[in-house]
Each structure stands twice: as C-alpha cells, then as structure tokens.
Design an enzyme around this catalytic site. Structure first.
Site, short mmCIF file in Angstrom:
data_model
loop_
_atom_site.label_atom_id
_atom_site.label_comp_id
_atom_site.label_asym_id
_atom_site.label_seq_id
_atom_site.Cartn_x
_atom_site.Cartn_y
_atom_site.Cartn_z
N THR A 13 -9.99 7.48 -1.30
CA THR A 13 -7.97 7.20 -1.32
C THR A 13 -7.85 7.60 -3.03
O THR A 13 -7.25 9.57 -3.62
CB THR A 13 -7.03 6.25 -0.98
OG1 THR A 13 -7.62 6.21 -0.22
CG2 THR A 13 -5.76 6.29 -1.36
N ARG A 46 -19.92 11.46 1.36
CA ARG A 46 -18.85 12.57 2.53
C ARG A 46 -17.58 13.16 1.63
O ARG A 46 -17.46 12.74 0.80
CB ARG A 46 -18.46 11.57 3.45
CG ARG A 46 -17.90 10.74 3.63
CD ARG A 46 -17.51 9.64 4.86
NE ARG A 46 -19.00 8.84 4.43
CZ ARG A 46 -18.71 7.82 4.34
NH1 ARG A 46 -17.24 7.70 3.81
NH2 ARG A 46 -19.84 6.65 4.16
N LYS A 103 -10.87 -2.71 -11.20
CA LYS A 103 -10.10 -3.93 -11.42
C LYS A 103 -11.65 -5.25 -11.44
O LYS A 103 -10.88 -6.15 -12.22
CB LYS A 103 -8.34 -4.58 -10.60
CG LYS A 103 -8.96 -4.67 -9.19
CD LYS A 103 -7.76 -4.00 -8.79
CE LYS A 103 -8.22 -3.52 -7.33
NZ LYS A 103 -7.41 -2.88 -6.43
N VAL A 130 -4.73 -2.02 -13.10
CA VAL A 130 -3.66 -2.56 -13.37
C VAL A 130 -2.01 -1.83 -12.65
O VAL A 130 -1.86 -1.58 -13.20
CB VAL A 130 -3.53 -3.83 -14.66
CG1 VAL A 130 -2.92 -4.57 -14.35
CG2 VAL A 130 -5.14 -4.56 -14.84
N LYS A 203 -6.47 -8.49 -11.54
CA LYS A 203 -5.44 -7.96 -12.26
C LYS A 203 -4.70 -8.76 -14.15
O LYS A 203 -4.67 -8.36 -15.52
CB LYS A 203 -4.55 -7.09 -11.79
CG LYS A 203 -4.89 -5.66 -10.55
CD LYS A 203 -3.84 -5.55 -9.79
CE LYS A 203 -4.34 -4.95 -8.22
NZ LYS A 203 -3.69 -4.56 -7.63
N GLY A 300 -2.09 3.53 -4.33
CA GLY A 300 -1.40 4.95 -3.20
C GLY A 300 -2.79 6.13 -4.38
O GLY A 300 -2.67 5.71 -5.34
N1 HSE Z 1 -4.58 -3.76 -2.82
C1 HSE Z 1 -3.83 -3.06 -3.88
C2 HSE Z 1 -2.39 -3.20 -3.63
C3 HSE Z 1 -4.43 -1.90 -4.18
O1 HSE Z 1 -2.12 -3.80 -2.62
O2 HSE Z 1 -1.87 -3.85 -4.54
C4 HSE Z 1 -3.68 -1.36 -5.44
O3 HSE Z 1 -5.13 -1.63 -6.31
#
Ligand code: HSE
Length: 435
Positions: A13, A46, A103, A130, A203, A300
């Site tokens: 992602t 991949r 993190k 973070v 974080k 994201g």
């Molecule tokens: N799993 C984390 C969240 C992704 O939901 O904030 C970003 O660090």
C-alpha cells in the site's frame, strides 16, 4: 546536479503510493529539492497493479536493492522487524541513507539503528512512522525546538479511532468495523496491534523520544486496548459530556516520564475529542507556544507516501551537508539524551470514569462513596441509571477527580469485594488536556 537515486523496498500500500507520488509530482519535487529524485530500483516479491513500474529495475530479492551501488537512498516499506532490520542495517553499513515508515522497527530497534547511522554519517528518516501523513516528527523535532515540551497526547491509530467512531455514531459491532478497516488497508497485518494499542505505543514511544530527548523505550510503555469498551460506556460517557478515544499520552513530570496508551475520556469541548474516523491528531503542550494541535490522515497509501517523500527530499538535501550538523534523529544530540525514568502505570495520576454494577439495595452507594473517600478519591459527578428489572442490578457511573493510580487500585479492590457489587468495576482514565 546529479539526480538522487532511490530504491524502494516493498511495493504494498505505502510502497505503491510512494512510487506514484514521486512519479506524479516529480517536477515540483525537483523544484523543491534542487535536483531530480528518481526511483531506479524496486524490490518486491510480486508486482502491484496500483503502481506501474515499467521502465524501472525490479528485483524479487529485496536485498538486491540494498546491494545496488547506484542507489543512494533506501526506502524501507516492507514492515516487520526481522528482514526490515537486516536490510536497514545493511543499507547503513554500505553508506546509504534510509527512509522508513516502520514504527515497530524504530520504536523497538531505533537506538541501535541510529547509533549505527551516526557512526556511518548517514540519516535514517522516519516521519511516516508516526501519524501517517501528519508531519508530526518535523513539527516536534524542529518546529518546537525553542520549547520545553510538557506533554504530547495523540489519537495515533486510525483503525482504533475508526472503530470507536463507528460504534458511537452508528452503534455498529466491533468486529464488523474492524473487518471494514482491514479491507480499506488501514489495519496492521496483525489487527491486535491496532486494537490492543501496540501500534499506538510504537508511535508514542517515538513521539516521547523526540519530545523529551530520551532513548526509545517501547518495552516500558503501558498499553491497554479498546476491546473491553462497551456501547453502554460510550453512551454514558456521552451523557456526561465526554468522548472515549484511544489516546497515547506522554508527559514529563518531576518523578519521571509517563508513557501510556489506553482508552481515555476527553471532554467533548476539546478539539481532539472531535477527531473521528480514520483521522489522527496529536496535541502538544509546550512552555513557550502553549497548546498546538496537528490533524490529518494517519494511514493510507498517499497520505503516508506524503511523509515518506518529504523525508526523501530532506535526505536528498543532507547528502551534501556535514553529518555533524544535521538535525539529530531524536531531536536532541545523541550525547545529550536524558536518562529520566519512565514511570510505572501505578505511579501516574489521572481522573477516572467508573462503572460499577450493583444490586439495587439500600446503602450500596454510601458504601462505595465511603471506600472512595477513605482512599482520598473525590467524586466529581455521578449518574445512577435505572434498575434492570430482569436481574435487579443497577449501573452506577462516576467521574472522579485526579488520583494516583495506586490509590485507585486499592479502592477498586475494596469495592469489588462488597457483596452488593457484581463483577469487576469498569475503569477508564480521563484526561483534561488543558495544560
Ligand atoms: N494500522 C495503522 C493505523 C496504520 O490504523 O493507524 C498506520 O500506522
């Protein structure tokens, strides 16, 4: 000037987001950095249809990217702390700068990684680790460098915030909302990291280090998840004027540094209590500027890529600067880090929300109030709900004033052994966030 050659390791992602942002905004990025920044090598097991890497060298063995002598900067986006750690240390050893969104890697191994980087004169940049797209590391490390920072509090896990928001606004089921967050690509590979607060603690550990100039100490962070929060707690808190948020809080006190992630009641009048869905926010209280608040998407593809690419631009600039005059990894010079201890959770002081389930008999309220008063705990507000006719039990909800956790533990043990009290007391910490 010669272009900066970037190797991206991991094309998931965030990797595909980073590739696309660097490609799409290449012109503006060049104008900002003063030289072109180009991806010359991608390491991915991949292909990812989200990123068109045609024309770029792609290796299935990610170690090939680190070993590539033409690559100046390694962007580590595979996550985890095993292979990622080996790759980052290998990159440093070969004199390459590193940008990472990892993190867990920084919170758990950052001390070792930064020491290796400093010895080698290279940078390890970690803005995206973070609060995703919020430039919070830069804000605290550089923007607040005039200040003594008193505390930093943040909603720093988008998945947890999304779950609590949906539970509150739509009365949705916990598991159902978590499944949606996973499908949207926000949740960690192991979603217990989100729900149990481990991701937020990673974080927060990083934020505490850049705020207070202490080594990274993830193993000392107190972590409590949101899975025990009920729809009733969300609704009672709302009735009393509060939202329940999964908050990371780090505070410098005379006794030591608090480092804790747990569900927290925050008064609805605070801006941070109104940060909803997958959005993140971090609030810092500092002596000169006072309160500041930073808000934005915490996860994201492209929001996180925004921070990764900003780090690449920073690193591109540092390629030609004196290693001894760069911004220190943890804001303070490595030989000026402080050994202020992290406080155990029973030594911190907060106010509390308590939900006590009791048999509807005369005198129960007086008993509870006496135990609290004997422990020096002041009740600020009280809510007694109607009796459940099916079982004759009544929920009693209280907000207390601030008390040391140790005293609250003793009082709750005494309350829970009263014959009129059913089960355990639900306790949620409460923060004023008013300085
Ligand atoms: N799993 C984390 C969240 C992704 O939901 O904030 C970003 O660090």
């Amino acid at each position: 000037m010669k272009p900066v050659n970037v190797g991206i390791v991991g094309l998931g992602t965030v990797g595909s987001g980073t590739f696309n942002v660097l490609t799409r905004n290449a012109e503006d990025i060049t104008r900002r950095a003063g030289r072109a920044i180009q991806v010359t090598h991608v390491g991915a097991r991949r292909d990812n249809p989200a990123a068109d890497t045609s024309g770029v060298k792609v290796s299935r063995d990610v170690a090939d990217v680190v070993a590539d002598p033409n690559v100046d900067v390694i962007v580590e986006l595979i996550g985890g702390t095993t292979l990622a750690k080996d790759l980052v240390l290998a990159a440093i050893a070969s004199g390459k700068h590193v940008v990472t969104a990892n993190k867990a890697l920084i919170a758990e191994y950052g001390n070792e990684i930064f020491a290796a980087a400093e010895a080698k004169g290279v940078n390890v940049a970690f803005e995206a680790a973070v609060a995703g797209g919020i430039p919070i590391i830069k804000a605290i490390r550089e923007g607040l460098s005039a200040n003594q920072i008193q505390w930093v509090a943040g909603i720093i896990n988008g998945t947890g915030n999304f779950i609590l928001t949906e539970m509150k606004e739509k009365g949705r089921d916990f598991a159902d909302v978590l499944a949606e967050a996973q499908a949207l690509g926000y949740a960690e590979a192991d979603p217990t990291f989100d729900v149990e607060g481990i991701d937020a603690a990673h974080k927060l550990t990083i934020l505490a280090s850049v705020a207070f100039g202490i080594p990274l100490q993830f193993d000392k962070a107190y972590t409590e998840g949101i899975s025990k929060i009920t729809a009733e707690d969300v609704s009672y808190a709302d009735e009393l004027g509060y939202s329940i948020k999964h908050l990371g809080m780090t505070r410098k006190t005379d006794a030591g540094i608090e480092l804790r992630v747990h569900p927290t009641l925050i008064h609805k009048s605070r801006l941070i209590a109104n940060v909803n869905g997958v959005m993140n926010a971090v609030m810092a209280m500092s002596d000169a500027v006072g309160p500041t608040l930073y808000y934005g998407p915490g996860a994201g593809a492209e929001p996180t890529a925004s921070s990764v690419v900003a780090d690449i631009v920073d690193v591109a600039r540092t390629l030609t600067t004196d290693p001894d005059n760069r911004v220190p990894h943890l804001a303070f010079n490595p030989n000026s880090l402080s050994d202020t201890p992290i406080l155990p959770i029973d030594q911190i002081g907060t106010a509390y929300y308590l939900r006590i389930t009791a048999k509807d008999t005369p005198g129960v309220m007086a008993k509870v109030a006496t135990i609290l008063s004997d422990s020096g705990i002041n009740i600020e507000s009280l809510l007694q709900k109607e009796v459940d006719v099916a079982n004759g039990q009544v929920p009693i909800i209280m907000i207390t004033r601030q008390v040391k956790e140790q005293s609250m533990n003793v009082a709750l043990e005494k309350i829970e052994i009263q014959e009129e009290v059913v089960g355990s007391v639900m306790r949620i910490r409460l923060e004023q966030l008013d300085g």
